[in-house]
Design an enzyme around this catalytic site. Sequence first.
Site, PDB file in Angstrom:
ATOM      1  N   LEU A   1       0.184  -3.286   5.061  1.00  0.00           N
ATOM      2  CA  LEU A   1       0.780  -3.046   3.940  1.00  0.00           C
ATOM      3  C   LEU A   1       0.781  -4.253   3.030  1.00  0.00           C
ATOM      4  CD1 LEU A   1       3.954  -0.990   4.870  1.00  0.00           C
ATOM      5  CD2 LEU A   1       2.006  -0.179   4.140  1.00  0.00           C
TER       6      LEU A   1
ATOM      7  N   GLY B   1      -2.803 -10.132  -0.027  1.00  0.00           N
ATOM      8  CA  GLY B   1      -1.637 -10.320   0.804  1.00  0.00           C
ATOM      9  C   GLY B   1      -1.874  -9.847   2.129  1.00  0.00           C
ATOM     10  N   CYS B   2      -0.699  -9.212   2.772  1.00  0.00           N
ATOM     11  CA  CYS B   2      -0.551  -9.038   4.184  1.00  0.00           C
ATOM     12  C   CYS B   2      -1.578  -7.884   4.364  1.00  0.00           C
ATOM     13  CB  CYS B   2       0.865  -8.303   4.416  1.00  0.00           C
ATOM     14  SG  CYS B   2       1.956  -9.604   4.418  1.00  0.00           S
ATOM     15  N   ALA B   3      -2.144  -7.264   3.585  1.00  0.00           N
ATOM     16  CA  ALA B   3      -3.113  -6.056   3.767  1.00  0.00           C
ATOM     17  C   ALA B   3      -4.671  -6.272   3.690  1.00  0.00           C
ATOM     18  CB  ALA B   3      -3.131  -4.974   2.524  1.00  0.00           C
TER      19      ALA B   3
END
Length: 356
Positions: free
Chosen positions: A342, A138-140
């Site tokens: 994160l 994902g965002c990480a």
Amino acid sequence: MPKIVSVETEIPPVKITQKEAAEFAKQLFSTSFKNIGRLLTVFENGEIDSRYFVKDLEWFSREHTFQEKNDEFIHHAVELGSRVVKKILSHHQLTLEDIDAIFTISTSGIATPSLEARIMNHLPFSSHVKRIPIWGLGCAGGANGLSRAYEYCLAFPKANVLVLSIELCSLTFQHGDRSKSNLVGTSLFADGVACAVVCGDESPLLEGISHPLPSIFATQSTLLEDSLDVMGWEVKNNGMYVVFSKDIPTLVKNWLRPNVEEFINRNDISLEDIKHFVAHPGGKKVIEAYQEALGMEESMTSESMKVLKNYGNMSSVTILYVLKEFMNKGCERGDIGLGTALGPGFSSELLLMRWE
């Protein structure tokens, strides 16, 4: 230390203003929420002005099967990914034969063979390029991709590596999902593509470059136990449903600082030494939580806020857009930067950079 030589981006074709997105959401969600007017303030208060999608709003007004959405994902991912690869190679007069490995980051669609294999059928890469697809972070994912490329270039100091991040978050939109999580996701997520070149110390690519480049010199991955329900996807018959906990800003405030301090102190760095904060902008509240948790001035997150305002949250791609802002403005030799993102798990990816 391995260096980030360049970052390039490719912007999807359809620009959507936040006002247009809010009106779309109002029409779609009004029958499900009596207080729709109050809920729509999430569009106004998120500090996002515009985002970019691969399809227009009319397309999203209709129901689509998982297969239809994923077919669109593969088509546009290969097209946009091929474009950004050609752009970054031409910028440095690199050839496809100069690339030793590709780290491909994505979480918003499914492709086997993976996206870089499909792109390699459009562009004449060496057939021996090492392919390292990374899915599910994902965002990480963007920060993770840079970290894994750093480690690869430590092992192979002559290597030139691509970190290719492709996220078409809009195509995961669930027309029939009337949850608040889907409404929040509709206000926040966007499509984007970015590519970075990371090379080892002995790469010929560094010859003739005199301006300081960010050298990665330390990384850290952290997983928070028993946090699977904070962020991610629920995969159901008609696709991926967003999991997006309202507790994320609180987790950032309470969990991030000790995590960051442990990492940077182990590398003889203090928070006061950080000149540049290369942060994935998960949303306005997440950026504010960064500031509060790390005691940072608002100016330290101005690049992240700029990207959020103009492009929204493009999942793993977003930190590369932020990094490009820093590389375009130029940083002083010796400056230290902290990259942070994160993601699902709940997890954190951190990397330390020094411009040299």
